[in-house]
Design an enzyme around this catalytic site. Structure first.
Site, PDB file in Angstrom:
ATOM      1  N   ASN A 146      44.612  41.121  46.124  1.00 53.03           N
ATOM      2  CA  ASN A 146      45.711  40.156  45.963  1.00 53.03           C
ATOM      3  C   ASN A 146      45.966  40.030  44.474  1.00 53.03           C
ATOM      4  O   ASN A 146      45.213  39.366  43.767  1.00 53.03           O
ATOM      5  CB  ASN A 146      45.308  38.795  46.560  1.00 53.03           C
ATOM      6  CG  ASN A 146      46.353  37.724  46.271  1.00 53.03           C
ATOM      7  OD1 ASN A 146      47.488  38.042  45.905  1.00 53.03           O
ATOM      8  ND2 ASN A 146      45.981  36.465  46.441  1.00 53.03           N
ATOM      9  N   TRP A 147      47.027  40.713  44.023  1.00 55.53           N
ATOM     10  CA  TRP A 147      47.306  40.694  42.568  1.00 55.53           C
ATOM     11  C   TRP A 147      47.831  39.349  42.106  1.00 55.53           C
ATOM     12  O   TRP A 147      47.923  39.112  40.901  1.00 55.53           O
ATOM     13  CB  TRP A 147      48.335  41.769  42.227  1.00 55.53           C
ATOM     14  CG  TRP A 147      47.854  43.182  42.378  1.00 55.53           C
ATOM     15  CD1 TRP A 147      46.571  43.601  42.656  1.00 55.53           C
ATOM     16  CD2 TRP A 147      48.640  44.373  42.238  1.00 55.53           C
ATOM     17  NE1 TRP A 147      46.523  44.975  42.698  1.00 55.53           N
ATOM     18  CE2 TRP A 147      47.780  45.472  42.449  1.00 55.53           C
ATOM     19  CE3 TRP A 147      49.986  44.613  41.966  1.00 55.53           C
ATOM     20  CZ2 TRP A 147      48.224  46.797  42.382  1.00 55.53           C
ATOM     21  CZ3 TRP A 147      50.434  45.928  41.901  1.00 55.53           C
ATOM     22  CH2 TRP A 147      49.558  47.007  42.100  1.00 55.53           C
ATOM     23  N   LYS A 148      48.200  38.496  43.035  1.00 61.77           N
ATOM     24  CA  LYS A 148      48.845  37.218  42.683  1.00 61.77           C
ATOM     25  C   LYS A 148      50.042  37.509  41.765  1.00 61.77           C
ATOM     26  O   LYS A 148      50.702  38.531  41.927  1.00 61.77           O
ATOM     27  CB  LYS A 148      47.850  36.253  42.047  1.00 61.77           C
ATOM     28  CG  LYS A 148      46.550  36.142  42.844  1.00 61.77           C
ATOM     29  CD  LYS A 148      45.743  34.973  42.438  1.00 61.77           C
ATOM     30  CE  LYS A 148      44.350  35.080  43.050  1.00 61.77           C
ATOM     31  NZ  LYS A 148      43.698  33.791  43.175  1.00 61.77           N
ATOM     32  N   HIS A 155      47.836  31.667  52.082  1.00 62.11           N
ATOM     33  CA  HIS A 155      46.873  31.627  50.967  1.00 62.11           C
ATOM     34  C   HIS A 155      46.764  30.182  50.478  1.00 62.11           C
ATOM     35  O   HIS A 155      47.757  29.441  50.490  1.00 62.11           O
ATOM     36  CB  HIS A 155      47.357  32.553  49.848  1.00 62.11           C
ATOM     37  CG  HIS A 155      46.312  32.774  48.796  1.00 62.11           C
ATOM     38  ND1 HIS A 155      46.053  31.859  47.814  1.00 62.11           N
ATOM     39  CD2 HIS A 155      45.441  33.795  48.606  1.00 62.11           C
ATOM     40  CE1 HIS A 155      45.065  32.314  47.047  1.00 62.11           C
ATOM     41  NE2 HIS A 155      44.680  33.482  47.506  1.00 62.11           N
ATOM     42  N   GLU A 186      46.730  28.988  47.651  1.00 62.16           N
ATOM     43  CA  GLU A 186      47.680  28.642  46.574  1.00 62.16           C
ATOM     44  C   GLU A 186      49.048  28.315  47.166  1.00 62.16           C
ATOM     45  O   GLU A 186      49.781  27.475  46.628  1.00 62.16           O
ATOM     46  CB  GLU A 186      47.750  29.800  45.559  1.00 62.16           C
ATOM     47  CG  GLU A 186      46.479  29.853  44.718  1.00 62.16           C
ATOM     48  CD  GLU A 186      46.097  31.231  44.211  1.00 62.16           C
ATOM     49  OE1 GLU A 186      46.936  32.149  44.226  1.00 62.16           O
ATOM     50  OE2 GLU A 186      44.920  31.393  43.801  1.00 62.16           O
ATOM     51  N   GLU A 231      38.512  32.136  52.943  1.00 59.15           N
ATOM     52  CA  GLU A 231      38.574  31.959  51.500  1.00 59.15           C
ATOM     53  C   GLU A 231      38.277  30.496  51.165  1.00 59.15           C
ATOM     54  O   GLU A 231      39.205  29.665  51.175  1.00 59.15           O
ATOM     55  CB  GLU A 231      39.970  32.320  50.980  1.00 59.15           C
ATOM     56  CG  GLU A 231      40.350  33.763  51.204  1.00 59.15           C
ATOM     57  CD  GLU A 231      41.214  34.293  50.074  1.00 59.15           C
ATOM     58  OE1 GLU A 231      40.847  35.333  49.514  1.00 59.15           O
ATOM     59  OE2 GLU A 231      42.220  33.663  49.725  1.00 59.15           O
ATOM     60  N   GLY A 287      39.143  32.154  42.329  1.00 62.83           N
ATOM     61  CA  GLY A 287      39.495  32.186  40.911  1.00 62.83           C
ATOM     62  C   GLY A 287      38.612  31.306  40.040  1.00 62.83           C
ATOM     63  O   GLY A 287      38.922  31.054  38.874  1.00 62.83           O
ATOM     64  N   SER A 307      36.217  34.939  44.504  1.00 64.35           N
ATOM     65  CA  SER A 307      35.408  35.455  43.399  1.00 64.35           C
ATOM     66  C   SER A 307      34.482  36.598  43.816  1.00 64.35           C
ATOM     67  O   SER A 307      33.393  36.746  43.268  1.00 64.35           O
ATOM     68  CB  SER A 307      34.623  34.329  42.717  1.00 64.35           C
ATOM     69  OG  SER A 307      35.516  33.361  42.189  1.00 64.35           O
ATOM     70  N   GLY A 361      40.938  38.868  44.538  1.00 62.78           N
ATOM     71  CA  GLY A 361      41.938  38.452  43.564  1.00 62.78           C
ATOM     72  C   GLY A 361      41.690  39.120  42.219  1.00 62.78           C
ATOM     73  O   GLY A 361      42.042  40.281  41.997  1.00 62.78           O
ATOM     74  N   GLY A 362      41.056  38.380  41.310  1.00 61.78           N
ATOM     75  CA  GLY A 362      40.863  38.846  39.931  1.00 61.78           C
ATOM     76  C   GLY A 362      40.320  40.265  39.816  1.00 61.78           C
ATOM     77  O   GLY A 362      40.819  41.071  39.020  1.00 61.78           O
TER      78      GLY A 362
END
Ligand code: PEP
Length: 251
Positions: A9-11, A95, A97, A167, A173, A212, A233-234
């Site tokens: 997930n590149w966000k 998600h 977010e 999640e 994150g 994470s 993600g990251g």
């Protein structure tokens, strides 16, 4: 046997040139990823570039959100048919977010799940509790409610056509990962909850962990019985780290 899936997930990250480099790196290392399926969910503005670069490769791609509507006066939204036209296989739904910054509730998320299926996409349904909810001892209540909303809106057979990602919001994150035991406990709960509605669907459901996950902790998390892959993600923004995770999902 559930096939492992490692989805990035590149966000809202990347530039046209940085994603080219990133995808070159990922594609270059796919020879060593023998079992897991690998996918990237990119900002929608990059879909044409991603499609061009990944077409014909072993890496699938997808969107990060979907409109509940098929078309019309919904400024800024992306319809499922548009994602499908750009070759998306997957779309992330619900998600945390989106739930927290865009006010998406369980009903909206369920409608988005249905919209994704209608467009022929595989929804990756995110569920998870906040830190406050975990500390309040209501993790299972929250995750169960989030799952049930989709089952009651779409039906268990439609849920079976998607993927679930657990999640924990407190781990996204933040660098704080759920321990393998904490994650496994919730994954087992999710599988049992789905199996209570239909045992074959519960057994076959791909349940990813996200929060994470990185090159250092992936192997231990992915070794858990009910963890079938990761939503990353990251660490999906660095080809080497993302590939390390995908290779760990081979085992
Ligand atoms: C995510 O955004 O779905 C996620 C898991 O992020 P991170 O890996 O950065 O915690």
């Amino acid at each position: 046997m559930r096939q492992p899936l490692v989805a990035g997930n590149w966000k809202m990250n990347g530039t046209r040139s940085s994603i080219q480099e990133l995808l070159d790196g990922v594609k270059g290392g796919m020879g060593e990823v023998t079992t897991a399926e690998v996918a990237v969910c990119c900002p929608h503005i990059f879909l044409a570039d991603v499609q061009q670069q990944l077409q014909g490769s072993a890496v699938a791609w997808g969107g990060q959100d979907i409109s509940v509507h098929e078309s019309g006066a919904y400024t800024g939204e992306t319809a499922g048919g548009m994602l499908a036209e750009f070759g998306c296989k997957y779309v992330i739904i619900g998600h945390s977010e989106r739930r927290s910054y865009h006010g998406e509730n369980d009903q909206t998320v369920a409608e988005k799940f249905a919209a994704a299926r209608k467009a022929g996409l595989v929804p990756i349904l995110c569920v998870g509790e906040t830190l406050e909810e975990r500390e309040g001892g209501i993790t299972e209540e929250v995750v169960g409610r989030q799952l049930d909303a989709v089952v009651s809106h779409c039906g268990i057979d439609t849920l079976a056509e998607g993927v679930v990602a657990y999640e924990p919001v407190w781990a996204i994150g933040t660098g704080k990962t759920a321990t393998p035991e904490q994650a496994q406990d919730v994954h087992a709960f999710i599988r049992a909850r789905i199996a209570a509605a239909n045992s074959a669907v519960g057994e076959g459901m791909q349940i990813l962990y996200g929060g994470s996950m990185n090159a250092g902790n992936a192997a231990e998390l992915l070794a858990q019985a009910d963890i079938d892959g990761g939503l990353i993600g990251g660490a999906s923004l660095k080809a080497a780290d993302f590939l390390t995770i995908a290779k760990a999902a081979n085992a």
